[in-house]
Design a protein around this motif. Sequence first.
Motif, mmCIF file in Angstrom:
data_model
loop_
_atom_site.group_PDB
_atom_site.id
_atom_site.type_symbol
_atom_site.label_atom_id
_atom_site.label_comp_id
_atom_site.label_asym_id
_atom_site.label_seq_id
_atom_site.Cartn_x
_atom_site.Cartn_y
_atom_site.Cartn_z
ATOM 1 N N ILE A 373 0.877 -1.180 0.000
ATOM 2 C CA ILE A 373 0.000 0.000 0.000
ATOM 3 C C ILE A 373 0.909 1.223 0.000
ATOM 4 O O ILE A 373 1.655 1.448 0.944
ATOM 5 C CB ILE A 373 -0.928 0.011 1.225
ATOM 6 N N GLY A 374 0.860 1.965 -1.089
ATOM 7 C CA GLY A 374 1.762 3.095 -1.216
ATOM 8 C C GLY A 374 1.339 4.038 -2.316
ATOM 9 O O GLY A 374 0.290 3.856 -2.956
ATOM 10 N N PRO A 375 2.153 5.046 -2.587
ATOM 11 C CA PRO A 375 1.778 6.071 -3.563
ATOM 12 C C PRO A 375 1.995 5.618 -4.998
ATOM 13 O O PRO A 375 2.900 4.845 -5.300
ATOM 14 C CB PRO A 375 2.705 7.238 -3.211
ATOM 15 N N ALA A 376 1.137 6.115 -5.880
ATOM 16 C CA ALA A 376 1.296 5.992 -7.329
ATOM 17 C C ALA A 376 1.310 7.406 -7.884
ATOM 18 O O ALA A 376 0.460 8.225 -7.537
ATOM 19 C CB ALA A 376 0.161 5.175 -7.936
ATOM 20 N N PHE A 377 2.279 7.705 -8.747
ATOM 21 C CA PHE A 377 2.498 9.073 -9.210
ATOM 22 C C PHE A 377 2.033 9.198 -10.658
ATOM 23 O O PHE A 377 2.603 8.581 -11.560
ATOM 24 C CB PHE A 377 3.966 9.443 -9.076
ATOM 25 N N LEU A 378 0.981 9.995 -10.861
ATOM 26 C CA LEU A 378 0.393 10.161 -12.185
ATOM 27 C C LEU A 378 0.767 11.484 -12.827
ATOM 28 O O LEU A 378 0.783 11.607 -14.051
ATOM 29 C CB LEU A 378 -1.135 10.040 -12.089
ATOM 30 N N SER A 379 1.030 12.510 -12.005
ATOM 31 C CA SER A 379 1.420 13.823 -12.519
ATOM 32 C C SER A 379 2.032 14.610 -11.371
ATOM 33 O O SER A 379 1.861 14.250 -10.197
ATOM 34 C CB SER A 379 0.205 14.575 -13.088
ATOM 35 N N PRO A 380 2.775 15.704 -11.669
ATOM 36 C CA PRO A 380 3.354 16.504 -10.595
ATOM 37 C C PRO A 380 2.366 17.454 -9.931
ATOM 38 O O PRO A 380 2.733 18.191 -9.025
ATOM 39 C CB PRO A 380 4.465 17.295 -11.316
ATOM 40 N N ALA A 381 1.103 17.447 -10.365
ATOM 41 C CA ALA A 381 0.091 18.325 -9.777
ATOM 42 C C ALA A 381 -0.211 17.889 -8.341
ATOM 43 O O ALA A 381 0.055 16.748 -7.955
ATOM 44 C CB ALA A 381 -1.185 18.285 -10.615
ATOM 45 N N PRO A 382 -0.780 18.779 -7.517
ATOM 46 C CA PRO A 382 -1.093 18.411 -6.127
ATOM 47 C C PRO A 382 -1.990 17.186 -6.008
ATOM 48 O O PRO A 382 -1.890 16.431 -5.045
ATOM 49 C CB PRO A 382 -1.786 19.677 -5.578
ATOM 50 N N ASP A 383 -2.905 16.989 -6.988
ATOM 51 C CA ASP A 383 -3.794 15.828 -6.948
ATOM 52 C C ASP A 383 -3.302 14.712 -7.852
ATOM 53 O O ASP A 383 -4.064 13.808 -8.193
ATOM 54 C CB ASP A 383 -5.219 16.243 -7.352
ATOM 55 N N GLY A 384 -2.047 14.761 -8.244
ATOM 56 C CA GLY A 384 -1.511 13.761 -9.160
ATOM 57 C C GLY A 384 -0.933 12.544 -8.484
ATOM 58 O O GLY A 384 -0.320 11.705 -9.141
ATOM 59 N N GLN A 385 -1.086 12.411 -7.165
ATOM 60 C CA GLN A 385 -0.584 11.254 -6.433
ATOM 61 C C GLN A 385 -1.752 10.487 -5.826
ATOM 62 O O GLN A 385 -2.627 11.077 -5.203
ATOM 63 C CB GLN A 385 0.384 11.692 -5.345
ATOM 64 N N GLN A 386 -1.775 9.182 -6.040
ATOM 65 C CA GLN A 386 -2.831 8.326 -5.499
ATOM 66 C C GLN A 386 -2.241 7.335 -4.502
ATOM 67 O O GLN A 386 -1.074 6.941 -4.613
ATOM 68 C CB GLN A 386 -3.526 7.541 -6.622
#
Length: 592
Positions: A373-386
């Motif tokens: 269970i950890g982060p996934a990085f989709l974009s450098p935007a503030p909401d770009g991490q899941q």
Amino acid sequence: LFRSGITREVDDKLCPLFATRLIMGVKNGPSPEWLQQQLRAVGLRPISALVDITNFFTMDRARPLHVFDADKIKGALIVRDAHKGEKLDALNDKSYELAPGMVVIADDNGVQSLAGVVGGVATSCDENTVNVLLEAALWDAANIARTGRDLQINSDARYRFERGVDPKAVISGLDAAAQMIVELCGGQVSAAVIAGAEPDNARNYTLRTDRCKTLGGIDLSIAQQSKILMDLGFIVVAKDGALQVTTPSWRHDVMGEADLVEEILRIHGFDNIPPVSVPMADTVPAPGVNDNQRRVLRARRALAAQGLLESVTWSFVKESEAKVFGGGADNLKLVNPISTDMSDMRPTPLPGLLAALQNNFNRGIRLDGLFEIGPAFLSPAPDGQQTRAAWVRSPAPQRHWQGNQSADVMTVKADVVAILNALGQNTDLPVTRDVPGYYHPGRAGAIYVGKNPIAYFGELHPEVCGLYDFKTAPVVAEIILDNLPPPTKKGNAKPLLDASVLQPVSRDFAFVVPQALSAGELVKAVKLADRNLITGVDVFDVYEGNKMAAGEKSLAISVTIQPKDKTLTDVEIENIAKAVITAAEKLGGRIR
């Protein structure tokens, strides 16, 4: 004393104060044993008497110095900005290419020292040095820090200059070092040549005498506060019931009244601050974890309960893996990666889990599966991490007395349902095939809530399997925890069992439906045909043989009808059957 014959041109903006003394007729050799012991005690290696003396003052007085072999200097020493492309062979046996913005000490031959950071080999002192130029200067702290960071040079001089040194110790440090050189190496000392002036960095602050009480909790008299500050080198004058305090030249860190209070408390003793009970504002304390943290904790327990082992992998992957798993964008690349295999931020935790599983296989360790269970990085935007819960099941069959068993798509689907149940989510949702490209296009599924995906599961795409040398495709799954709606179930208690005394009725239907229609869509539509009486819909046959027309398939379902208050009549059962057929027809199906 005689005057040095070496001249200097100094830029006051780069170097507020620059001073030298020429010492002629020295004999450089090993330093005395007492000096060598002092240096070894702080982890430094003795080199020669001249170098050891400058290192001693750097460590003992926080006054970095530098010695040049005066006979190796050509022309005048100039403190200036570095020119693009200039190079310096430094004393740490490395060569550096300099850039504008870096302050250097140069002569007619070029750069001889990187100011405040490291000296150069060309003018270094050795056993043949006879005439030495001793230099002490005051450099801009921010410039030294930036230069050292850009060139990745960590030196004792840089460490002290970038944190600020005492500007009033430049001349005194130069004189004391010159005296030690004469005592240990002999020679004649010239008069000091000084360019610039000592900057006045004294700052004045008013300390209200009650601030020790209001900020620190200790009531000290004016006399006690004054004595502590004066013992630390501050100049203190009592005026109008307050203290006018002037900071000493070496205290760059004191920037206001609160810092003065901290100095007084530090010397008086933090352990003398009386303990005070903090009153509770509320009788019921606030929860220690928020909803998102609680969701992660529950997901971790549920995954472990499924027989999976937790793993923590790197958040960085190599570029080829990032692109395969939907990442690889330029704005997600690391500026200074640890290695080429860790050049990109990961778009999902799956690459690390797959690599860990394969590494265990290569070493003969058979695992049922791993999860993270950890982060996934989709974009450098503030909401770009899941935040994602991802897991992978072993593709190797597990030996069992009832026969070898392998994990398949239905295994990870059952995992997904179990995790969503543990998180209080509604699991009666349709499964679609709208999955990312790293899943097998025909052996994977996705669960959506509205337009937001909450879970993916299925076999890994054959091309992705090739990256990890899997002979059999593993099954993987992901739950996007950030996309989950608020839980529909509160607590872990099971709902009250409402068993009917009436016997259920089962009816089978076979429908010809479009090839693109999923079984889940049909099941959901049939359940909605009568919410009260239809309690179960199960698919027991799928036929896509040559007896079906192109673009069609056959789905056979079993519908369970559970009477509530009375036994159903044939007419009521027939009406329910008609409602089931109508629901299928709305999806383009027909009774077979």
